[in-house]
Scaffold this motif. Sequence first.
Motif, PDB file in Angstrom:
ATOM      1  N   ALA A 174       0.845  -1.198   0.000  1.00 23.85           N
ATOM      2  CA  ALA A 174       0.000   0.000   0.000  1.00 23.85           C
ATOM      3  C   ALA A 174       0.879   1.247   0.000  1.00 23.85           C
ATOM      4  N   LYS A 175       1.975   1.197   0.770  1.00 27.64           N
ATOM      5  CA  LYS A 175       2.917   2.318   0.775  1.00 27.64           C
ATOM      6  C   LYS A 175       3.615   2.445  -0.576  1.00 27.64           C
ATOM      7  N   ALA A 176       3.956   1.289  -1.163  1.00 29.10           N
ATOM      8  CA  ALA A 176       4.611   1.316  -2.471  1.00 29.10           C
ATOM      9  C   ALA A 176       3.690   1.912  -3.537  1.00 29.10           C
ATOM     10  N   ALA A 177       2.386   1.691  -3.378  1.00 27.77           N
ATOM     11  CA  ALA A 177       1.406   2.234  -4.329  1.00 27.77           C
ATOM     12  C   ALA A 177       1.134   3.711  -4.079  1.00 27.77           C
ATOM     13  N   LYS A 178       1.669   4.238  -2.964  1.00 27.82           N
ATOM     14  CA  LYS A 178       1.549   5.664  -2.611  1.00 27.82           C
ATOM     15  C   LYS A 178       0.096   6.117  -2.469  1.00 27.82           C
ATOM     16  N   LEU A 179      -0.697   5.245  -1.834  1.00 24.00           N
ATOM     17  CA  LEU A 179      -2.084   5.630  -1.570  1.00 24.00           C
ATOM     18  C   LEU A 179      -2.139   6.506  -0.328  1.00 24.00           C
ATOM     19  N   LYS A 180      -3.030   7.475  -0.352  1.00 24.79           N
ATOM     20  CA  LYS A 180      -3.159   8.388   0.784  1.00 24.79           C
ATOM     21  C   LYS A 180      -4.099   7.840   1.862  1.00 24.79           C
ATOM     22  N   LYS A 181      -4.881   6.819   1.520  1.00 29.63           N
ATOM     23  CA  LYS A 181      -5.821   6.243   2.480  1.00 29.63           C
ATOM     24  C   LYS A 181      -5.110   5.242   3.393  1.00 29.63           C
ATOM     25  N   PRO A 182      -5.585   5.097   4.644  1.00 32.56           N
ATOM     26  CA  PRO A 182      -5.035   4.041   5.504  1.00 32.56           C
ATOM     27  C   PRO A 182      -5.495   2.682   4.983  1.00 32.56           C
ATOM     28  N   VAL A 183      -4.564   1.750   4.837  1.00 34.10           N
ATOM     29  CA  VAL A 183      -4.876   0.444   4.254  1.00 34.10           C
ATOM     30  C   VAL A 183      -4.404  -0.669   5.182  1.00 34.10           C
ATOM     31  N   SER A 184      -5.270  -1.644   5.394  1.00 32.08           N
ATOM     32  CA  SER A 184      -4.959  -2.812   6.218  1.00 32.08           C
ATOM     33  C   SER A 184      -5.645  -4.018   5.588  1.00 32.08           C
ATOM     34  N   PRO A 185      -5.381  -5.227   6.068  1.00 27.17           N
ATOM     35  CA  PRO A 185      -6.122  -6.390   5.556  1.00 27.17           C
ATOM     36  C   PRO A 185      -7.634  -6.219   5.686  1.00 27.17           C
ATOM     37  N   HIS A 186      -8.075  -5.541   6.747  1.00 29.82           N
ATOM     38  CA  HIS A 186      -9.506  -5.320   6.937  1.00 29.82           C
ATOM     39  C   HIS A 186     -10.054  -4.372   5.874  1.00 29.82           C
ATOM     40  N   THR A 187      -9.206  -3.467   5.380  1.00 33.19           N
ATOM     41  CA  THR A 187      -9.621  -2.583   4.292  1.00 33.19           C
ATOM     42  C   THR A 187      -9.925  -3.406   3.044  1.00 33.19           C
ATOM     43  N   PHE A 188      -9.070  -4.396   2.776  1.00 32.03           N
ATOM     44  CA  PHE A 188      -9.314  -5.290   1.639  1.00 32.03           C
ATOM     45  C   PHE A 188     -10.656  -6.000   1.810  1.00 32.03           C
ATOM     46  N   ARG A 189     -10.912  -6.461   3.021  1.00 35.12           N
ATOM     47  CA  ARG A 189     -12.141  -7.210   3.321  1.00 35.12           C
ATOM     48  C   ARG A 189     -13.386  -6.356   3.051  1.00 35.12           C
ATOM     49  N   HIS A 190     -13.394  -5.141   3.589  1.00 32.28           N
ATOM     50  CA  HIS A 190     -14.553  -4.269   3.410  1.00 32.28           C
ATOM     51  C   HIS A 190     -14.665  -3.778   1.961  1.00 32.28           C
ATOM     52  N   SER A 191     -13.517  -3.568   1.319  1.00 34.31           N
ATOM     53  CA  SER A 191     -13.554  -3.119  -0.077  1.00 34.31           C
ATOM     54  C   SER A 191     -14.129  -4.209  -0.966  1.00 34.31           C
ATOM     55  N   CYS A 192     -13.733  -5.452  -0.733  1.00 26.44           N
ATOM     56  CA  CYS A 192     -14.265  -6.570  -1.511  1.00 26.44           C
ATOM     57  C   CYS A 192     -15.780  -6.659  -1.348  1.00 26.44           C
ATOM     58  N   ALA A 193     -16.255  -6.582  -0.104  1.00 26.34           N
ATOM     59  CA  ALA A 193     -17.700  -6.670   0.153  1.00 26.34           C
ATOM     60  C   ALA A 193     -18.442  -5.522  -0.525  1.00 26.34           C
ATOM     61  N   THR A 194     -17.868  -4.324  -0.460  1.00 26.33           N
ATOM     62  CA  THR A 194     -18.498  -3.155  -1.072  1.00 26.33           C
ATOM     63  C   THR A 194     -18.568  -3.300  -2.585  1.00 26.33           C
ATOM     64  N   HIS A 195     -17.476  -3.769  -3.192  1.00 26.78           N
ATOM     65  CA  HIS A 195     -17.462  -3.926  -4.650  1.00 26.78           C
ATOM     66  C   HIS A 195     -18.421  -5.015  -5.101  1.00 26.78           C
TER      67      HIS A 195
END
Length: 292
Positions: free
Chosen positions: A238-259
């Motif tokens: 996530a840091k390598a991608a230079k995203l400004k949002k806080p990212v964690s494994p739980h972010t992946f989980r909620h993003s998948c459900a939302t998508h």
Amino acid sequence: MKISEATRQYLNAMNAMGRSPHTVKGAKSALKELNNFLYHLDVETIEYLNHDTLMHYREELAWRLTPKGTPLTSRSQSELLGHLRAFCRWLVDNDLLVGDPSVKIPNPKKTHPLPKAILEPREIQKILKQPDMSTATGYRDKVILDVLYSTAIRRAEVANIKLQDLDTDSGYLVIREGKGGKDRVVPLGESICQLIDTYLIGIRPDWINSHNVPYLFLNRFGQGVSPMAIWFVVNKYAKAAKLKKPVSPHTFRHSCATHMLHNGAPIRHIQEMLGMSHWRPHRCTRALRLMN
């Protein structure tokens, strides 16, 4: 005895018992709030400190606003009620009250806040492109990230995947003893199955101790990775991608459900994938509006 006098004695007793200054300060502030409320009800002596009066106080906390105009959080309400209960117990222990009027005063229900960040599909893809797949570690990390996003499973569940839990021919993964000790089956898409197969055939066998350890993902010592290692993998890319949002494994989980919800997946299907029988789709509504 007046409640104000009982409060003074209680705080003195806390100091005498060696309670920390922070705890005493919290109790003093909470009981000041209580005394102010009771004063407006003309309740000044402890004999009128009953269950109905305290329920009125509990209801008042539920509607109380902070100086910023926002409601008191359930945590703040629970802290105030906790000091109230401790005070009432002390009154009973010191024979100042016959019964404890706070026993059946309920705590507020815990809120279910929205996740701090929901990633858009393009942001997910930006993270997924970061691992260097020409290296064994980079390829492993790529599989970890893809498994996280395509299955919406928890980081501990990723770390606990064993070879016997996978069936890439049929396209499913068995999550054993997930949260709550429940097993469930999660579908795997064709692309993630191909990625896993390549990892199993050409990458994992070169890992130290790979033939003796049942876990899918191994660390450099030839042991199964830990849940914290999964967090570090996500954080690194996530840091390598230079995203400004806080990212964690739980972010992946909620993003998948939302998508999935955004793309029309049935709510019941998403609930089963997440392993959450009471998952609330409205928690993703704000994120969906932003994505649209």
